[in-house]
Design a protein around this motif. Structure first.
Motif, PDB file in Angstrom:
ATOM      1  N   LEU A 131       2.947 -39.682 -19.174  1.00  0.00           N
ATOM      2  CA  LEU A 131       3.811 -38.677 -18.333  1.00  0.00           C
ATOM      3  C   LEU A 131       3.952 -37.075 -18.925  1.00  0.00           C
ATOM      4  CD1 LEU A 131       6.390 -41.368 -17.094  1.00  0.00           C
ATOM      5  CD2 LEU A 131       4.205 -40.586 -16.136  1.00  0.00           C
ATOM      6  N   ASN A 132       3.733 -37.034 -20.094  1.00  0.00           N
ATOM      7  CA  ASN A 132       4.424 -35.961 -20.706  1.00  0.00           C
ATOM      8  C   ASN A 132       3.789 -34.552 -20.437  1.00  0.00           C
ATOM      9  OD1 ASN A 132       1.905 -36.586 -22.094  1.00  0.00           O
ATOM     10  ND2 ASN A 132       2.561 -35.732 -24.208  1.00  0.00           N
ATOM     11  N   LYS A 133       2.537 -34.585 -19.745  1.00  0.00           N
ATOM     12  CA  LYS A 133       1.811 -33.344 -19.160  1.00  0.00           C
ATOM     13  C   LYS A 133       1.986 -32.904 -18.014  1.00  0.00           C
ATOM     14  CE  LYS A 133      -0.900 -32.780 -23.536  1.00  0.00           C
ATOM     15  NZ  LYS A 133       0.040 -31.957 -24.127  1.00  0.00           N
ATOM     16  N   LEU A 134       2.671 -33.886 -16.920  1.00  0.00           N
ATOM     17  CA  LEU A 134       2.711 -33.709 -15.640  1.00  0.00           C
ATOM     18  C   LEU A 134       3.514 -32.451 -15.241  1.00  0.00           C
ATOM     19  CD1 LEU A 134       3.374 -37.405 -14.466  1.00  0.00           C
ATOM     20  CD2 LEU A 134       1.011 -36.262 -14.657  1.00  0.00           C
ATOM     21  N   GLY A 135       2.860 -31.928 -13.879  1.00  0.00           N
ATOM     22  CA  GLY A 135       3.535 -30.749 -13.503  1.00  0.00           C
ATOM     23  C   GLY A 135       5.026 -30.912 -12.677  1.00  0.00           C
ATOM     24  N   ILE A 136       5.182 -30.143 -11.829  1.00  0.00           N
ATOM     25  CA  ILE A 136       6.420 -30.024 -11.183  1.00  0.00           C
ATOM     26  C   ILE A 136       6.284 -31.150  -9.804  1.00  0.00           C
ATOM     27  CG2 ILE A 136       5.937 -28.154  -9.423  1.00  0.00           C
ATOM     28  CD1 ILE A 136       8.754 -27.350 -10.268  1.00  0.00           C
ATOM     29  N   GLU A 137       7.285 -31.559  -9.463  1.00  0.00           N
ATOM     30  CA  GLU A 137       7.482 -32.478  -8.225  1.00  0.00           C
ATOM     31  C   GLU A 137       7.613 -31.678  -6.951  1.00  0.00           C
ATOM     32  OE1 GLU A 137       7.337 -35.727  -7.849  1.00  0.00           O
ATOM     33  OE2 GLU A 137       7.344 -36.414 -10.081  1.00  0.00           O
ATOM     34  N   PRO A 138       6.641 -31.602  -6.190  1.00  0.00           N
ATOM     35  CA  PRO A 138       6.691 -30.891  -5.105  1.00  0.00           C
ATOM     36  C   PRO A 138       7.809 -31.113  -3.911  1.00  0.00           C
ATOM     37  CG  PRO A 138       4.875 -32.447  -4.800  1.00  0.00           C
ATOM     38  CD  PRO A 138       5.370 -32.614  -6.263  1.00  0.00           C
ATOM     39  N   LEU A 139       8.398 -32.193  -3.893  1.00  0.00           N
ATOM     40  CA  LEU A 139       9.602 -32.499  -3.094  1.00  0.00           C
ATOM     41  C   LEU A 139      10.922 -31.931  -3.787  1.00  0.00           C
ATOM     42  CD1 LEU A 139       8.207 -35.490  -0.944  1.00  0.00           C
ATOM     43  CD2 LEU A 139       8.307 -33.028  -0.278  1.00  0.00           C
ATOM     44  N   GLU A 140      11.152 -31.748  -5.014  1.00  0.00           N
ATOM     45  CA  GLU A 140      12.400 -31.576  -5.574  1.00  0.00           C
ATOM     46  C   GLU A 140      12.468 -30.195  -5.566  1.00  0.00           C
ATOM     47  OE1 GLU A 140      12.243 -33.188  -9.640  1.00  0.00           O
ATOM     48  OE2 GLU A 140      12.337 -35.288  -8.928  1.00  0.00           O
ATOM     49  N   ASP A 141      13.906 -29.897  -5.630  1.00  0.00           N
ATOM     50  CA  ASP A 141      14.642 -28.614  -5.473  1.00  0.00           C
ATOM     51  C   ASP A 141      13.846 -27.385  -6.353  1.00  0.00           C
ATOM     52  OD1 ASP A 141      16.216 -29.335  -3.660  1.00  0.00           O
ATOM     53  OD2 ASP A 141      17.711 -29.591  -4.920  1.00  0.00           O
ATOM     54  N   GLY A 142      13.216 -28.028  -7.336  1.00  0.00           N
ATOM     55  CA  GLY A 142      12.640 -27.186  -8.632  1.00  0.00           C
ATOM     56  C   GLY A 142      11.243 -26.351  -8.201  1.00  0.00           C
ATOM     57  N   PHE A 143      11.025 -27.046  -7.197  1.00  0.00           N
ATOM     58  CA  PHE A 143       9.499 -26.664  -6.724  1.00  0.00           C
ATOM     59  C   PHE A 143       9.797 -25.521  -5.692  1.00  0.00           C
ATOM     60  CE2 PHE A 143       5.995 -27.127  -3.566  1.00  0.00           C
ATOM     61  CZ  PHE A 143       5.142 -26.705  -4.357  1.00  0.00           C
ATOM     62  N   THR A 144       9.542 -24.235  -5.839  1.00  0.00           N
ATOM     63  CA  THR A 144       9.816 -23.148  -5.030  1.00  0.00           C
ATOM     64  C   THR A 144       8.580 -22.551  -4.796  1.00  0.00           C
ATOM     65  OG1 THR A 144      10.395 -21.693  -6.858  1.00  0.00           O
ATOM     66  CG2 THR A 144      12.146 -22.930  -5.712  1.00  0.00           C
ATOM     67  N   LEU A 145       8.418 -21.633  -3.871  1.00  0.00           N
ATOM     68  CA  LEU A 145       7.440 -20.614  -3.405  1.00  0.00           C
ATOM     69  C   LEU A 145       7.214 -19.764  -4.938  1.00  0.00           C
ATOM     70  CD1 LEU A 145       5.069 -19.363  -1.883  1.00  0.00           C
ATOM     71  CD2 LEU A 145       6.936 -17.507  -1.046  1.00  0.00           C
ATOM     72  N   GLN A 146       8.188 -19.559  -5.679  1.00  0.00           N
ATOM     73  CA  GLN A 146       8.086 -18.883  -6.628  1.00  0.00           C
ATOM     74  C   GLN A 146       7.345 -19.544  -7.874  1.00  0.00           C
ATOM     75  OE1 GLN A 146      10.851 -18.484  -4.977  1.00  0.00           O
ATOM     76  NE2 GLN A 146      10.079 -16.455  -3.971  1.00  0.00           N
ATOM     77  N   THR A 147       7.602 -20.990  -8.002  1.00  0.00           N
ATOM     78  CA  THR A 147       7.066 -21.716  -9.111  1.00  0.00           C
ATOM     79  C   THR A 147       5.577 -22.092  -8.768  1.00  0.00           C
ATOM     80  OG1 THR A 147       7.993 -23.620  -8.119  1.00  0.00           O
ATOM     81  CG2 THR A 147       9.266 -22.561  -9.816  1.00  0.00           C
ATOM     82  N   LEU A 148       5.485 -22.060  -7.569  1.00  0.00           N
ATOM     83  CA  LEU A 148       3.912 -22.336  -7.072  1.00  0.00           C
ATOM     84  C   LEU A 148       3.141 -21.123  -7.552  1.00  0.00           C
ATOM     85  CD1 LEU A 148       1.693 -24.079  -5.524  1.00  0.00           C
ATOM     86  CD2 LEU A 148       2.495 -22.912  -3.452  1.00  0.00           C
ATOM     87  N   LYS A 149       3.711 -19.957  -7.140  1.00  0.00           N
ATOM     88  CA  LYS A 149       2.838 -18.791  -7.540  1.00  0.00           C
ATOM     89  C   LYS A 149       2.822 -18.690  -8.887  1.00  0.00           C
ATOM     90  CE  LYS A 149       3.352 -15.302  -4.907  1.00  0.00           C
ATOM     91  NZ  LYS A 149       3.917 -13.916  -4.102  1.00  0.00           N
ATOM     92  N   ARG A 150       3.743 -18.824  -9.882  1.00  0.00           N
ATOM     93  CA  ARG A 150       3.830 -18.704 -11.200  1.00  0.00           C
ATOM     94  C   ARG A 150       2.664 -19.560 -11.735  1.00  0.00           C
ATOM     95  NH1 ARG A 150       8.902 -18.108 -11.539  1.00  0.00           N
ATOM     96  NH2 ARG A 150       9.525 -20.379 -11.781  1.00  0.00           N
ATOM     97  N   ALA A 151       2.638 -20.688 -11.368  1.00  0.00           N
ATOM     98  CA  ALA A 151       1.528 -21.632 -11.734  1.00  0.00           C
ATOM     99  C   ALA A 151       0.209 -21.394 -11.317  1.00  0.00           C
ATOM    100  CB  ALA A 151       2.122 -22.900 -11.378  1.00  0.00           C
TER     101      ALA A 151
END
Length: 279
Positions: A131-151
């Motif tokens: 689990l330690n290298k998994l990315g962001i959860e796409p249905l959680e609040d932390g997943f935004t357009l900005q975080t998608l583009k930044r990644a």
């Protein structure tokens, strides 16, 4: 392989079925499923007497939260959980049985035998593999357009393999990447660095909406997937491109085509998802 909507549906049904149950003993008939500890005797001894408090999810992994331990389980291709009365016949390919003190059993069945189970101390599971290298959860609040583009936005890799990479965004597999890219009108062979701002916005909305609708429908039963109550998902009836090769596009009427992108079978509409030149 079950993707985020299917695993989330399993999580929800298991939470209803096993939360609060106390494990009396554990039977393991296929030791190679166990990764930590690998010895069936140690695995069973660690779980005996513990209560399942809740069931959580991280990406495509289930996290069974017990009093003092976390069981991390990956279903892989065809793993499935089900709750049975102890006197019900055990089906073939049942490899792990958690016997509860109320006379019921949580059984893990896996025809392909690719599933895995790890035991960790609470919190330790998030700091170590798998689990330690998994990315962001796409249905959680932390997943935004900005975080998608930044990644992803500056990468020269094709967009489909990037979306499948669990180090960036978790839970997306072949089904929902194909569906999201179609909904956004983006060809899967476009490289991420060629996407325009409006395309990133459409892709972000498509990922969120596709996953949310699939979760509401209980996931997609393409092959053998069922939830913890043995029920099929229904989202396969709403799929727009995945598995529909040769059928007409529901948006424009053109034939859905199947190609290979990044080594994965991929379904597209050639009219709705045209390749674009680099900027």
């Amino acid at each position: 392989m079950p993707e985020l909507p299917e695993v989330e549906t399993v999580r929800r049904t298991l939470n209803q079925l096993v939360a609060g149950k106390r494990i009396e003993r554990v039977t393991v008939s296929l030791p190679r499923i166990l990764q930590r500890p690998a010895e069936p005797e140690q695995f069973a001894a660690a779980l005996a007497g513990r209560t399942i408090e809740t069931v959580e999810r991280r990406g495509k992994f289930l996290r069974l939260m017990l009093d003092g331990l976390v069981l991390v389980s990956h279903l892989r291709m065809e793993g499935r959980y089900g709750v049975y009365a102890k006197d019900e016949p055990v089906e073939p390919h049942t490899h792990v049985i958690f016997h509860f003190d109320d006379g019921t059993e949580l059984r893990y069945k896996d025809v392909r035998q690719f599933g895995t189970m790890h035991l960790f101390a609470p919190g330790e599971d998030l700091q170590q593999k798998p689990l330690n290298k998994l990315g962001i959860e796409p249905l959680e609040d932390g997943f935004t357009l900005q975080t998608l583009k930044r990644a992803l936005a500056r990468r020269t890799t094709k967009i489909k393999p990037l979306l499948l990479n669990q180090a960036y965004i978790v839970g997306l597999g072949n089904i929902y990447v194909d569906e999201a890219l179609f909904t956004a009108g983006i060809h899967p062979e476009r490289t991420a660095d060629t996407l325009k701002p409006a395309e990133w916005a459409r892709l972000y909305d498509a990922i969120r909406s596709t996953l949310a609708r699939a979760v509401d429908a209980g996931g997609s039963s393409i092959k053998s997937y069922v939830n913890g109550q043995g029920e099929m998902g229904m989202f396969q009836h709403e799929l727009l491109v995945y598995g529909r090769g040769g059928e007409p596009c529901r948006r424009c009427g053109a034939a859905i085509e199947k190609l290979v992108v990044g080594g994965r079978g991929t379904h597209i509409c050639v009219k709705c998802q045209r390749p674009s030149r680099r900027r």
